[in-house]
Design an enzyme around this catalytic site. Structure first.
Site, PDB file in Angstrom:
ATOM      1  CB  ILE A  18      -0.997  -0.094   1.203  1.00  0.00           C
ATOM      2  CG1 ILE A  18      -1.929  -1.201   1.062  1.00  0.00           C
ATOM      3  CG2 ILE A  18      -1.754   1.254   1.154  1.00  0.00           C
ATOM      4  CD1 ILE A  18      -2.720  -1.271   2.161  1.00  0.00           C
ATOM      5  CG  ASP A  37       9.521   0.051   4.778  1.00  0.00           C
ATOM      6  OD1 ASP A  37       8.546  -0.144   4.391  1.00  0.00           O
ATOM      7  OD2 ASP A  37      10.086  -1.159   5.113  1.00  0.00           O
ATOM      8  CG  LEU A  39      13.968  -2.194   3.155  1.00  0.00           C
ATOM      9  CD1 LEU A  39      15.154  -2.221   2.290  1.00  0.00           C
ATOM     10  CD2 LEU A  39      12.816  -1.591   2.178  1.00  0.00           C
ATOM     11  CB  ALA A  79       5.689   0.593   9.283  1.00  0.00           C
ATOM     12  CB  SER A 121      -6.960  -4.133   9.857  1.00  0.00           C
ATOM     13  OG  SER A 121      -7.320  -5.435   9.671  1.00  0.00           O
ATOM     14  CE1 TYR A 145      -2.380  -6.637  11.018  1.00  0.00           C
ATOM     15  CE2 TYR A 145      -4.646  -7.246  10.590  1.00  0.00           C
ATOM     16  CZ  TYR A 145      -3.510  -6.569  10.312  1.00  0.00           C
ATOM     17  OH  TYR A 145      -3.684  -5.542   9.323  1.00  0.00           O
ATOM     18  CB  VAL A 183      -6.715 -14.752  -0.493  1.00  0.00           C
ATOM     19  CG1 VAL A 183      -7.471 -13.509  -0.923  1.00  0.00           C
ATOM     20  CG2 VAL A 183      -7.302 -16.239  -1.132  1.00  0.00           C
ATOM     21  NE  ARG A 208     -10.662 -12.551   4.694  1.00  0.00           N
ATOM     22  CZ  ARG A 208     -11.203 -13.387   5.481  1.00  0.00           C
ATOM     23  NH1 ARG A 208     -12.794 -13.466   5.609  1.00  0.00           N
ATOM     24  NH2 ARG A 208     -10.494 -14.365   6.283  1.00  0.00           N
TER      25      ARG A 208
HETATM   26  N1  LIG Z   1      -3.160  -4.856   2.447  1.00  0.00           N
HETATM   27  C1  LIG Z   1      -4.493  -5.081   3.060  1.00  0.00           C
HETATM   28  O1  LIG Z   1      -5.312  -5.976   2.422  1.00  0.00           O
HETATM   29  C2  LIG Z   1      -4.455  -4.479   4.446  1.00  0.00           C
HETATM   30  C3  LIG Z   1      -5.729  -4.753   5.143  1.00  0.00           C
HETATM   31  C4  LIG Z   1      -5.916  -3.920   6.156  1.00  0.00           C
HETATM   32  C5  LIG Z   1      -4.911  -3.180   6.959  1.00  0.00           C
HETATM   33  N2  LIG Z   1      -3.657  -3.242   6.172  1.00  0.00           N
HETATM   34  C6  LIG Z   1      -2.596  -2.177   6.992  1.00  0.00           C
HETATM   35  O2  LIG Z   1      -2.132  -1.474   5.870  1.00  0.00           O
HETATM   36  C7  LIG Z   1      -0.830  -1.224   6.245  1.00  0.00           C
HETATM   37  C8  LIG Z   1       0.148  -1.734   5.107  1.00  0.00           C
HETATM   38  O3  LIG Z   1      -0.389  -3.114   4.786  1.00  0.00           O
HETATM   39  P1  LIG Z   1       0.496  -3.499   3.296  1.00  0.00           P
HETATM   40  O4  LIG Z   1      -0.450  -4.696   3.018  1.00  0.00           O
HETATM   41  O5  LIG Z   1       1.072  -2.384   2.258  1.00  0.00           O
HETATM   42  O6  LIG Z   1       1.691  -4.374   4.066  1.00  0.00           O
HETATM   43  P2  LIG Z   1       3.119  -4.623   3.749  1.00  0.00           P
HETATM   44  O7  LIG Z   1       3.665  -5.917   4.429  1.00  0.00           O
HETATM   45  O8  LIG Z   1       3.365  -4.744   2.296  1.00  0.00           O
HETATM   46  O9  LIG Z   1       3.807  -3.348   3.999  1.00  0.00           O
HETATM   47  C9  LIG Z   1       4.084  -2.905   5.517  1.00  0.00           C
HETATM   48  C10 LIG Z   1       5.478  -2.375   5.594  1.00  0.00           C
HETATM   49  O10 LIG Z   1       5.923  -2.130   6.998  1.00  0.00           O
HETATM   50  C11 LIG Z   1       7.225  -2.227   6.972  1.00  0.00           C
HETATM   51  N3  LIG Z   1       7.743  -2.751   8.240  1.00  0.00           N
HETATM   52  C12 LIG Z   1       7.011  -3.720   9.115  1.00  0.00           C
HETATM   53  N4  LIG Z   1       7.549  -3.580  10.177  1.00  0.00           N
HETATM   54  C13 LIG Z   1       8.229  -2.463  10.482  1.00  0.00           C
HETATM   55  C14 LIG Z   1       9.062  -1.706  11.356  1.00  0.00           C
HETATM   56  N5  LIG Z   1       9.214  -2.250  12.488  1.00  0.00           N
HETATM   57  N6  LIG Z   1       9.686  -0.595  11.204  1.00  0.00           N
HETATM   58  C15 LIG Z   1       9.688   0.018   9.925  1.00  0.00           C
HETATM   59  N7  LIG Z   1       8.890  -0.651   8.878  1.00  0.00           N
HETATM   60  C16 LIG Z   1       8.193  -1.595   9.122  1.00  0.00           C
HETATM   61  C17 LIG Z   1       7.482  -3.693   6.092  1.00  0.00           C
HETATM   62  O11 LIG Z   1       8.888  -3.648   5.571  1.00  0.00           O
HETATM   63  C18 LIG Z   1       6.593  -3.204   4.811  1.00  0.00           C
HETATM   64  O12 LIG Z   1       7.176  -2.285   3.818  1.00  0.00           O
HETATM   65  C19 LIG Z   1      -0.571  -1.980   7.534  1.00  0.00           C
HETATM   66  O13 LIG Z   1      -0.755  -1.083   8.531  1.00  0.00           O
HETATM   67  C20 LIG Z   1      -1.391  -3.208   7.438  1.00  0.00           C
HETATM   68  O14 LIG Z   1      -1.772  -3.479   8.744  1.00  0.00           O
HETATM   69  C21 LIG Z   1      -3.530  -3.841   4.843  1.00  0.00           C
END
Ligand SMILES: NC(=O)c1ccc[n+]([C@@H]2O[C@H](COP(=O)([O-])OP(=O)(O)OC[C@H]3O[C@@H](n4cnc5c(N)ncnc54)[C@H](O)[C@@H]3O)[C@@H](O)[C@H]2O)c1
Length: 316
Positions: A18, A37, A39, A79, A121, A145, A183, A208
């Protein structure tokens, strides 16, 4: 309110799925964009595809480093540890990143007097009895979570109430699109390995609310330009629910595999798996004038084309 192009923007988790798409769009508005980030799941190639952004590799648990970043006017806090089964296996680590980490980011926002948008979420609702689920349903998380996201939200609310921080909470449903995980990608990966069989984890009857990444990015950018969104929580989904078994069938149909691939189910799912996500999105529609436009059907075709999956399968 300052225009977005005058703002110094910080995106935690900007190297993730995202975050990448958000930063790509934000680059069109502001030249002062920092990605923070570690990574852990984010990708360096995402950062490389964002040449206008300043990338700092760092952990949200490192408060000193986080607070030493240039002053921000606006923070998108994305993050997180995002994998539900992983949170059930590693609850302490999940809590550290999602709860403690969020508290650190709030401290950075407090120090800078920055506006903050928190990525929450559907997991905060657990298995809601009210469908579609509105924002005021209340918390009933079903996974570690989900609980760590509730804690993050509650700290956001505390900082808004006690310190006057300008906070907006965005609860995402299932976000999909190019570079996504989850998924859809899981099914496409499985089919590219073996087009004869597709295994669904769980009964397949879980459903979903799938929302496209470009609709999410639009809501994230629109919301920070609206005074009204301060202090608010919004559901961001498509407002429709799709059973996982039907998703599998849609993918097989696009790939012309309907009568060729056997769908199997494990019946038992992972701990913390939710039955149904189906968001009531009327609040975001009304207050943000946000209307998700992209349908799952259209994007699945694009995602399959992008991965050249049809070609792969034909060569098996
Ligand atoms: N993708 C979805 O469908 C979805 C749904 C509900 C909520 N979210 C929320 O949206 C946000 C982004 O999700 P996403 O799907 O892009 O996930 P993602 O895993 O692709 O992105 C998360 C990012 O956070 C970074 N990260 C993790 N721990 C970290 C830390 N301790 N310090 C610094 N960086 C850190 C990771 O390296 C990654 O780049 C998250 O908060 C997630 O909980 C996503």
């Amino acid at each position: 309110m300052a225009q977005l192009n005058e703002k110094r923007v910080l995106v935690t988790g900007g190297a993730g799925f995202i975050g990448f798409h958000l930063c790509k769009k934000l680059s069109e508005y502001t030249s002062n964009l920092t990605i923070y980030d570690n990574l852990s799941s984010g990708k360096l190639e995402n950062v490389k595809d964002l040449p206008k952004a300043n990338f700092v590799k760092g952990d949200i648990l490192d408060l000193t480093k986080l607070c030493s970043l240039e002053k921000a006017d606006l923070i998108y806090h994305l993050a997180a540890q995002v994998v539900v089964p992983y949170s059930m296996e590693n609850p302490l680590e999940d809590f550290e990143t999602n709860a403690h980490g969020t508290l650190n980011v709030l401290e950075k926002a407090r120090k800078d007097d920055a506006r903050i948008v928190f990525a929450s979420s559907a997991a905060v609702y657990g298995n809601p009895t009210k469908l579609p689920t509105p924002e005021d349903y209340g918390f009933n998380p079903f996974s570690c979570y989900g609980l760590s996201k509730v804690v993050g939200e509650e700290y956001c609310n505390m900082y808004a109430n006690q310190y006057g921080l300008e906070v907006t909470i965005m609860r995402f449903a299932n976000v999909y699109g190019s570079r996504c995980h989850g998924v859809i990608n899981d099914f496409l990966d499985k089919l590219s390995r073996n087009p004869n069989r597709l295994e669904i984890i769980g009964t397949g009857l879980q459903s979903r609310d799938f929302v496209h990444i470009s609709d999410i990015v639009e809501a994230l950018i629109t919301s920070v330009q609206k005074e009204k969104a301060i202090g608010q929580t919004y559901n961001l989904g498509y407002g429709k629910t799709t059973k996982i078994i039907d998703l599998a069938k849609m993918i097989l149909k696009i790939l012309d595999l309907t009568n060729k691939t056997v769908i199997t189910t494990t019946n038992v799912s992972w701990k913390g798996d939710i039955n149904t996500i189906w968001f009531d999105i009327s609040k975001a529609k009304k207050e943000l004038n946000w209307h998700p436009k992209i349908t799952l059907e259209d994007t699945l075709k694009e995602m399959i084309k992008e991965r050249k999956l049809g070609d792969d399968i034909n060569t098996h």
